[in-house]
Enzyme design. Structure first.
Site, PDB file in Angstrom:
ATOM      1  N   ASP A  33      27.076  29.576 -13.431  1.00  0.00           N
ATOM      2  CA  ASP A  33      26.318  30.302 -14.459  1.00  0.00           C
ATOM      3  C   ASP A  33      27.828  30.771 -14.965  1.00  0.00           C
ATOM      4  O   ASP A  33      28.766  30.756 -14.648  1.00  0.00           O
ATOM      5  CB  ASP A  33      25.519  31.383 -13.609  1.00  0.00           C
ATOM      6  CG  ASP A  33      26.244  32.478 -12.554  1.00  0.00           C
ATOM      7  OD1 ASP A  33      27.654  32.051 -12.488  1.00  0.00           O
ATOM      8  OD2 ASP A  33      25.550  32.955 -11.807  1.00  0.00           O
ATOM      9  N   GLY A  83      27.891  36.635 -16.207  1.00  0.00           N
ATOM     10  CA  GLY A  83      27.068  37.564 -16.868  1.00  0.00           C
ATOM     11  C   GLY A  83      26.286  38.566 -16.097  1.00  0.00           C
ATOM     12  O   GLY A  83      26.374  39.650 -15.947  1.00  0.00           O
ATOM     13  N   GLN A 122      18.038  34.190 -25.579  1.00  0.00           N
ATOM     14  CA  GLN A 122      17.591  35.680 -25.229  1.00  0.00           C
ATOM     15  C   GLN A 122      16.381  36.299 -26.080  1.00  0.00           C
ATOM     16  O   GLN A 122      15.883  35.209 -26.692  1.00  0.00           O
ATOM     17  CB  GLN A 122      18.929  36.596 -25.262  1.00  0.00           C
ATOM     18  CG  GLN A 122      19.702  36.416 -24.187  1.00  0.00           C
ATOM     19  CD  GLN A 122      19.555  36.899 -22.866  1.00  0.00           C
ATOM     20  OE1 GLN A 122      18.290  37.420 -22.877  1.00  0.00           O
ATOM     21  NE2 GLN A 122      20.209  36.625 -21.718  1.00  0.00           N
ATOM     22  N   GLY A 145      17.530  36.093 -19.239  1.00  0.00           N
ATOM     23  CA  GLY A 145      16.804  37.370 -19.323  1.00  0.00           C
ATOM     24  C   GLY A 145      15.352  37.484 -18.771  1.00  0.00           C
ATOM     25  O   GLY A 145      14.848  38.277 -19.169  1.00  0.00           O
ATOM     26  N   ASP A 160      17.072  27.481 -10.868  1.00  0.00           N
ATOM     27  CA  ASP A 160      17.847  28.037  -9.904  1.00  0.00           C
ATOM     28  C   ASP A 160      17.456  29.638  -9.126  1.00  0.00           C
ATOM     29  O   ASP A 160      16.821  30.325 -10.119  1.00  0.00           O
ATOM     30  CB  ASP A 160      19.434  28.202 -10.085  1.00  0.00           C
ATOM     31  CG  ASP A 160      19.481  29.499 -10.851  1.00  0.00           C
ATOM     32  OD1 ASP A 160      19.221  29.775 -12.041  1.00  0.00           O
ATOM     33  OD2 ASP A 160      20.194  30.400 -10.112  1.00  0.00           O
TER      34      ASP A 160
END
Ligand SMILES: [Zn+2]
Length: 365
Positions: free
Chosen positions: A92, A95, A195, A222, A272
């Site tokens: 990933d 963040g 997003q 998100g 995931d």
């Protein structure tokens, strides 16, 4: 470049099966990817993970960057060699952990400044830095650095601000990714992140921007950050008709068996989540029809049945009883967490495999 994703068959309007082509091998989709937070799925050997049917393991950039550091992993031959992992790995962007683990993390246009929880040092991850770390780790699939905000009580102007910054950061990620990979023979795949919170128009616009960018795959970020399952489903349903069929779609950080079905039926290929293994280590497993079983419960004290009768995982098929697992959990033996994790991962993979066979998945009749 060879195709990245080959669609095999549409199951219904949006659900599909296919093959994701990575430099570490092909992956059948839909697929569930367990989180190997620090390079390995907690409590499981790489072979035990493979035996559940799992084909991709996700590792967390944030944790590996802090400890032991990407330079050490690079020096030791990269993540696959370091963790003794065969098959594709995905990292990933770092963040999510920065935003979720440091409530004082500060976002500027440059990147995110946060406190190292180990020694208190102030650190910074920028879009460029995230690309550098992930490439040093040697993942086969990497994710662009995005600006994530919690959805609960998020103000519309904050959602829009994170939305715009995510796209500006994506451009920087792509420039840095190209700079670092242009001489590679076999480069990893880059996923851009959609997003826009729960605002459907922003989500659609974000998907359009990501699909117009030079990325290999589409990640939906998100979600699973405080919204309800229905709110998540509305976003996924709105995006489902709009995906480019030639690129893989990855839903980040989701989730439960129910979430997995909602996602796949809305065109998602890969997911995931840390939940199946984290729950398992805390004695919570899924039985037929997604029933949650808490193995430490008194009622399993003399229960001779496996977690799920008919399940083909190592734990159930070899007859480890609920009574034995309860005893192991109560005794504090980590074997219990391992055996329960094997079942939960297999449970998720059976759902994926059910879709691949075009049959009603997940339950054993
Ligand atoms: Zn099982």
């Amino acid at each position: 470049m060879a195709p990245i994703f080959t669609e095999s068959k549409k199951i219904d309007t949006y659900a599909r099966t296919g093959v994701l082509h990575t430099r570490a091998g092909d992956v059948l989709t839909p697929t569930f990817m367990p989180d190997g937070t620090r390079g390995a799925v907690k409590g499981l050997t790489p072979q035990q993970v493979i035996n559940t049917g799992v084909e991709v393991v996700l590792a967390n950039t944030y944790h590996l960057h802090l400890n032991p550091g990407e330079q050490i992993i690079k020096k030791l031959g990269g993540l696959h060699k370091f963790a003794n992992r065969r098959g594709p790995m995905l990292t990933d962007s770092g963040g999510f952990q920065v935003f979720s683990l440091d409530s004082h993390a500060k976002v500027t246009e440059e990147g995110v400044r946060f406190k190292d929880p180990i020694n208190g040092d102030i650190r910074m991850i920028t879009p460029e830095k995230s690309m550098q770390i992930q490439l040093d780790l040697g993942a086969d699939m990497i994710v662009a650095f995005d600006h994530l905000i919690g959805l609960k009580d998020a103000k519309p102007e904050d959602v829009k601000d994170a939305f715009d910054r995510t796209h500006r950061w994506l451009e920087r990620c792509i420039v840095e990714f190209k700079r670092l990979t242009n001489s590679m023979k076999d480069r990893p795949l880059l996923f851009g992140v959609v997003q826009g919170g729960l605002d459907i128009q922003l989500r659609k616009k974000s998907l359009g921007i990501i699909q117009a960018s030079d990325v290999d795959g589409i990640a939906i970020g998100g979600l699973s950050v405080g919204e309800t399952r229905e709110e998540m489903a509305i976003v996924l349903e709105a995006l489902a008709p709009l995906y480019d069929p030639e690129r893989p779609r990855f839903l980040l950080g989701v989730g439960t068996p129910e979430d997995l079905r909602i996602a796949v039926e809305n065109g998602i290929d890969m997911l995931d989540c840390v939940l199946p293994t984290r729950n398992a280590r805390h004695s919570s497993v899924w039985g037929t029809n997604d029933v949650r079983i808490t193995l430490t419960n008194e009622k399993y004290k003399e229960d001779k049945d496996p977690i799920e009768v008919g399940c083909d995982c190592y734990t159930s098929a070899n007859g480890f009883s609920r009574a034995f697992l309860r005893h192991q959990f109560k005794s504090g033996d980590p074997l219990a967490g391992t055996l329960a994790s094997i079942h939960n991962l297999r449970y998720m993979m059976r759902i994926c495999e059910g879709y691949r066979l075009f049959t009603a998945p997940a339950t054993i009749s």
